[in-house]
Design a protein around this motif. Structure first.
Motif, PDB file in Angstrom:
ATOM      1  N   ALA A  34       0.835  -1.201   0.000  1.00 18.38           N
ATOM      2  CA  ALA A  34       0.000   0.000   0.000  1.00 18.38           C
ATOM      3  C   ALA A  34       0.868   1.248   0.000  1.00 18.38           C
ATOM      4  N   ALA A  35       0.379   2.294  -0.636  1.00 13.82           N
ATOM      5  CA  ALA A  35       1.113   3.549  -0.739  1.00 13.82           C
ATOM      6  C   ALA A  35       1.138   4.283   0.590  1.00 13.82           C
ATOM      7  N   THR A  36       2.291   4.809   0.944  1.00 13.88           N
ATOM      8  CA  THR A  36       2.395   5.697   2.094  1.00 13.88           C
ATOM      9  C   THR A  36       1.831   7.066   1.704  1.00 13.88           C
ATOM     10  N   PRO A  37       1.582   7.950   2.683  1.00 15.57           N
ATOM     11  CA  PRO A  37       1.100   9.298   2.318  1.00 15.57           C
ATOM     12  C   PRO A  37       2.052  10.011   1.359  1.00 15.57           C
ATOM     13  N   GLU A  38       3.365   9.900   1.586  1.00 15.43           N
ATOM     14  CA  GLU A  38       4.341  10.564   0.721  1.00 15.43           C
ATOM     15  C   GLU A  38       4.305   9.979  -0.694  1.00 15.43           C
ATOM     16  N   GLU A  39       4.243   8.643  -0.793  1.00 11.98           N
ATOM     17  CA  GLU A  39       4.184   8.005  -2.111  1.00 11.98           C
ATOM     18  C   GLU A  39       2.898   8.357  -2.841  1.00 11.98           C
ATOM     19  N   GLY A  40       1.791   8.395  -2.093  1.00  8.57           N
ATOM     20  CA  GLY A  40       0.528   8.758  -2.717  1.00  8.57           C
ATOM     21  C   GLY A  40       0.562  10.146  -3.306  1.00  8.57           C
ATOM     22  N   ALA A  41       1.138  11.091  -2.568  1.00  7.50           N
ATOM     23  CA  ALA A  41       1.238  12.458  -3.075  1.00  7.50           C
ATOM     24  C   ALA A  41       2.138  12.524  -4.298  1.00  7.50           C
ATOM     25  N   ARG A  42       3.219  11.767  -4.286  1.00  6.68           N
ATOM     26  CA  ARG A  42       4.173  11.804  -5.405  1.00  6.68           C
ATOM     27  C   ARG A  42       3.580  11.175  -6.659  1.00  6.68           C
ATOM     28  N   LEU A  43       2.787  10.105  -6.489  1.00  7.57           N
ATOM     29  CA  LEU A  43       2.283   9.350  -7.632  1.00  7.57           C
ATOM     30  C   LEU A  43       0.826   9.648  -7.957  1.00  7.57           C
ATOM     31  N   ALA A  44       0.250  10.664  -7.321  1.00  6.48           N
ATOM     32  CA  ALA A  44      -1.145  11.054  -7.590  1.00  6.48           C
ATOM     33  C   ALA A  44      -2.106   9.914  -7.299  1.00  6.48           C
ATOM     34  N   GLU A  45      -1.864   9.209  -6.202  1.00  7.92           N
ATOM     35  CA  GLU A  45      -2.738   8.139  -5.737  1.00  7.92           C
ATOM     36  C   GLU A  45      -3.118   8.425  -4.286  1.00  7.92           C
ATOM     37  N   PRO A  46      -4.268   7.943  -3.833  1.00  7.74           N
ATOM     38  CA  PRO A  46      -4.617   8.139  -2.422  1.00  7.74           C
ATOM     39  C   PRO A  46      -3.746   7.280  -1.511  1.00  7.74           C
ATOM     40  N   GLU A  93      23.988  -2.072 -11.913  1.00 12.61           N
ATOM     41  CA  GLU A  93      22.878  -1.226 -11.461  1.00 12.61           C
ATOM     42  C   GLU A  93      22.018  -1.996 -10.479  1.00 12.61           C
ATOM     43  N   PHE A  94      21.604  -1.315  -9.406  1.00 15.85           N
ATOM     44  CA  PHE A  94      20.642  -1.869  -8.457  1.00 15.85           C
ATOM     45  C   PHE A  94      19.480  -0.905  -8.370  1.00 15.85           C
ATOM     46  N   GLY A  95      18.297  -1.379  -8.722  1.00 13.30           N
ATOM     47  CA  GLY A  95      17.119  -0.518  -8.742  1.00 13.30           C
ATOM     48  C   GLY A  95      16.070  -0.961  -7.746  1.00 13.30           C
ATOM     49  N   SER A  96      15.410   0.010  -7.140  1.00 16.60           N
ATOM     50  CA  SER A  96      14.293  -0.252  -6.233  1.00 16.60           C
ATOM     51  C   SER A  96      13.179   0.723  -6.603  1.00 16.60           C
ATOM     52  N   HIS A  97      12.107   0.198  -7.190  1.00 15.02           N
ATOM     53  CA  HIS A  97      11.101   1.056  -7.820  1.00 15.02           C
ATOM     54  C   HIS A  97       9.693   0.735  -7.315  1.00 15.02           C
ATOM     55  N   VAL A  98       8.803   1.723  -7.397  1.00 12.37           N
ATOM     56  CA  VAL A  98       7.378   1.507  -7.137  1.00 12.37           C
ATOM     57  C   VAL A  98       6.580   2.061  -8.307  1.00 12.37           C
ATOM     58  N   TYR A  99       5.509   1.358  -8.659  1.00 13.94           N
ATOM     59  CA  TYR A  99       4.680   1.697  -9.819  1.00 13.94           C
ATOM     60  C   TYR A  99       3.222   1.812  -9.398  1.00 13.94           C
ATOM     61  N   ARG A 100       2.483   2.674 -10.069  1.00 11.35           N
ATOM     62  CA  ARG A 100       1.035   2.764  -9.839  1.00 11.35           C
ATOM     63  C   ARG A 100       0.354   1.525 -10.401  1.00 11.35           C
TER      64      ARG A 100
END
Length: 239
Positions: free
Chosen positions: A185-197, A218-225
């Motif tokens: 689930a998106a945190t408040p900060e992630e929600g604001a950044r990704l335009a999700e609640p 390369e080492f990547g750590s990503h989150v997607y809508r």
């Protein structure tokens, strides 16, 4: 519509509309006719058309707007599990990718980053944090660590193209990757950044990429809508 098929008519219609959206024949922002007109034009009942439209509303491909009608949204990006970059996948899907660099600096490698890149803990690595957009809308929050000096990855270049393109342009051949996909689930900060609640579902991905010598590059750590993005698997039966 194949009325002799056991596939329900609403599902046949929803599949045809979904294909038209994904192939760009129904452009984002375009309006569908109202249910009565669509039903008459297609020779279908109004409940059948309503059910087809609702299934696409549920998928996030259409939206009903009061006083406007049913409008096409941007199609969901389906990413095959192969060694490709999000920038290339979005471009191939006609999604007009753009990048906003949020952070770009060298920093000491944490134990986790050091283990992924095969460098001593505390040694300097390049950390790049970006927001990837499509059609001006946020799609993913990307965090990458790379060995210092591997490529020329200044912020201006990172906003013009994808990271893997810069790696390849440096003469490095990408060979393989180890990847983990998850969800949370998106945190408040992630929600604001990704335009999700807050609490909206997000897809997560961690990937360590190796060149043709076996070196971690390369080492990547990503989150997607999850509302706009999915991973696509092809599963084969063992012989």
């Amino acid at each position: 519509m194949d009325r002799s098929s056991p596939v329900p008519l609403y599902y046949q219609l929803s599949q045809q509309l979904e294909a038209a959206i994904e192939q760009g024949r129904l452009a984002p922002g375009s309006l569908l006719g109202n249910e009565i007109d669509l039903a008459a034009r297609l020779g279908l009942s109004r409940p059948t058309v309503r059910q087809a439209i609702q299934s696409l509303v549920d998928k996030g491909l259409l939206v009903r707007r009061r006083g406007v009608g049913t409008q096409v949204l941007h199609s969901q990006v389906r990413r095959p599990l192969e060694l490709s970059s999000l920038y290339d996948d979005l471009e191939a899907a006609g999604q007009h990718p753009a990048t906003r660099v949020l952070h770009h600096a060298t920093e000491p490698a944490t134990a986790r980053v050091a283990a992924a890149l095969g460098v001593p803990e505390g040694s300097e690595v390049l950390f790049v944090e970006r927001l990837r957009l499509a059609h001006g809308e946020p799609m993913a929050h990307l965090r990458n660590h790379l060995p210092v000096g591997l490529i020329d990855a200044d912020p201006a270049r990172l906003e013009e193209t994808g990271l893997y393109r810069l790696i390849r342009a440096a003469g490095i051949t990408l060979h393989s990757a180890r990847q983990t996909v998850g969800a949370r689930a998106a945190t408040p900060e992630e929600g604001a950044r990704l335009a999700e609640p807050e609490g909206a579902p997000l897809l997560t991905m961690e990937r360590t990429t190796y060149d043709d010598t076996g070196r971690a590059v390369e080492f990547g750590s990503h989150v997607y809508r999850a509302s706009r993005y999915s991973f696509e698997f092809q599963l084969l039966v063992r012989p």
